[in-house]
Design a protein around this motif. Structure first.
Motif, PDB file in Angstrom:
ATOM      1  N   THR A 109       0.847  -1.195   0.000  1.00 38.14           N
ATOM      2  CA  THR A 109       0.000   0.000   0.000  1.00 38.14           C
ATOM      3  C   THR A 109       0.883   1.246   0.000  1.00 38.14           C
ATOM      4  O   THR A 109       2.092   1.173   0.264  1.00 38.14           O
ATOM      5  CB  THR A 109      -0.920   0.040   1.231  1.00 38.14           C
ATOM      6  OG1 THR A 109      -0.103   0.012   2.424  1.00 38.14           O
ATOM      7  CG2 THR A 109      -1.860  -1.156   1.248  1.00 38.14           C
ATOM      8  N   THR A 110       0.266   2.367  -0.298  1.00 39.08           N
ATOM      9  CA  THR A 110       0.971   3.653  -0.258  1.00 39.08           C
ATOM     10  C   THR A 110       0.323   4.523   0.810  1.00 39.08           C
ATOM     11  O   THR A 110      -0.898   4.704   0.820  1.00 39.08           O
ATOM     12  CB  THR A 110       0.908   4.360  -1.623  1.00 39.08           C
ATOM     13  OG1 THR A 110       1.464   3.500  -2.627  1.00 39.08           O
ATOM     14  CG2 THR A 110       1.706   5.660  -1.590  1.00 39.08           C
ATOM     15  N   THR A 111       1.137   5.034   1.714  1.00 35.10           N
ATOM     16  CA  THR A 111       0.613   5.861   2.800  1.00 35.10           C
ATOM     17  C   THR A 111       0.252   7.254   2.287  1.00 35.10           C
ATOM     18  O   THR A 111       0.560   7.617   1.139  1.00 35.10           O
ATOM     19  CB  THR A 111       1.646   5.983   3.931  1.00 35.10           C
ATOM     20  OG1 THR A 111       2.776   6.736   3.450  1.00 35.10           O
ATOM     21  CG2 THR A 111       2.122   4.618   4.389  1.00 35.10           C
ATOM     22  N   VAL A 112      -0.402   8.047   3.141  1.00 36.35           N
ATOM     23  CA  VAL A 112      -0.806   9.402   2.748  1.00 36.35           C
ATOM     24  C   VAL A 112       0.404  10.286   2.464  1.00 36.35           C
ATOM     25  O   VAL A 112       0.299  11.299   1.765  1.00 36.35           O
ATOM     26  CB  VAL A 112      -1.679  10.044   3.847  1.00 36.35           C
ATOM     27  CG1 VAL A 112      -3.016   9.339   3.939  1.00 36.35           C
ATOM     28  CG2 VAL A 112      -0.965  10.044   5.188  1.00 36.35           C
ATOM     29  N   THR A 113       1.554   9.907   2.991  1.00 37.33           N
ATOM     30  CA  THR A 113       2.771  10.684   2.742  1.00 37.33           C
ATOM     31  C   THR A 113       3.508  10.210   1.498  1.00 37.33           C
ATOM     32  O   THR A 113       4.569  10.738   1.162  1.00 37.33           O
ATOM     33  CB  THR A 113       3.711  10.600   3.952  1.00 37.33           C
ATOM     34  OG1 THR A 113       4.063   9.227   4.183  1.00 37.33           O
ATOM     35  CG2 THR A 113       3.047  11.161   5.199  1.00 37.33           C
ATOM     36  N   GLY A 114       2.947   9.191   0.835  1.00 37.35           N
ATOM     37  CA  GLY A 114       3.564   8.701  -0.394  1.00 37.35           C
ATOM     38  C   GLY A 114       4.559   7.579  -0.201  1.00 37.35           C
ATOM     39  O   GLY A 114       5.187   7.128  -1.169  1.00 37.35           O
ATOM     40  N   GLU A 117       4.360   0.885   1.765  1.00 37.68           N
ATOM     41  CA  GLU A 117       4.347   0.048   2.970  1.00 37.68           C
ATOM     42  C   GLU A 117       4.081  -1.397   2.565  1.00 37.68           C
ATOM     43  O   GLU A 117       3.139  -1.677   1.833  1.00 37.68           O
ATOM     44  CB  GLU A 117       3.271   0.535   3.932  1.00 37.68           C
ATOM     45  CG  GLU A 117       3.212  -0.234   5.245  1.00 37.68           C
ATOM     46  CD  GLU A 117       2.151   0.301   6.188  1.00 37.68           C
ATOM     47  OE1 GLU A 117       2.495   1.120   7.066  1.00 37.68           O
ATOM     48  OE2 GLU A 117       0.971  -0.084   6.031  1.00 37.68           O
TER      49      GLU A 117
END
Length: 224
Positions: A109-114, A117
């Motif tokens: 997945t990609t976190t809100v900060t880019g 993960e």
């Protein structure tokens, strides 16, 4: 996923297991030991930076993940496990024998900060679900290879039971002729229960051990 069931588990399993078996443990892994290692157990993969997600209380545990020829083992730094989670260590919640792995899935997945993960979700046959956050995709691959190689190997001699027995024999801790076939003697067990056998005459028993099918002449498919 790398679980025991489903098409995704079987697809490419042979090549994954073969690749894992050809790779020797790294120097760091080979030198890694821990308190409750079994005879013949060896660490093959060390994921030095890894987090374990805990649902209740919601938190992330920092530690490292080991993959041996017997188990997956998550370790937290000594003295860093919260008091309310000590029970997890006591019941070996962090230890998953390879044969207990029902499914192993990787999620990215990609976190809100880019940031990317990586997650490894380990589902076990005793209803545990461990969600691990390794630092890299390579860490995920190495763990998946280890589970494929030692959990359901195409070559059964890779199963830990064989390494354990060989190590015990080499250390003289167990006699080599003790292969386990005679640990359980059904006739002695029937005798203990009071069933009439060649070792015990018991006319009051409604059951009697018979040898009429010793040569499979009475029933070709029924155990003697």
């Amino acid at each position: 996923g790398v679980g025991h069931g489903g098409g995704s588990r079987s697809a490419g399993l042979a090549s994954v297991a073969a690749r894992a078996c050809q790779l020797p443990p790294s120097a760091d892994a080979a030198a890694t030991v821990f308190d409750d290692m079994f005879v013949g157990e060896q660490v093959y993969v060390v994921v030095k930076s890894c987090f374990l997600l805990v649902a209740n209380p919601l938190c992330e545990l920092r530690g490292r993940l080991l993959a041996t020829n017997y188990r997956l083992k998550f370790q937290t730094p000594r003295g860093m496990l919260r008091d309310e989670l000590q029970w997890m260590r006591e019941v070996k919640y962090f230890d998953v024998p390879m044969g207990m792995v029902e499914d192993l899935k990787q999620e990215t997945t990609t976190t809100v900060t880019g940031m990317v993960e990586y997650r490894l979700k380990v589902i076990t046959k005793d209803q545990r679900t461990l969600v691990l956050l390794p630092a890299s995709e390579e860490d995920c691959r190495l763990v998946q290879d280890a589970v494929a190689a030692f959990g359901v190997p195409g070559n059964t001699t890779l199963l830990f039971a064989f390494r354990h027995a060989e190590a015990l024999w080499a250390s003289k801790a167990a006699p080599r002729n003790n292969d386990g076939w005679h640990i359980y003697d059904p006739e002695q067990e029937y005798t203990r229960m009071g069933i009439e056998t060649d070792l015990l005459a018991n006319a009051a028993s409604p059951w009697r051990l018979a040898h009429v099918n010793d040569q499979y002449s009475l029933c070709a498919t029924y155990p003697a």
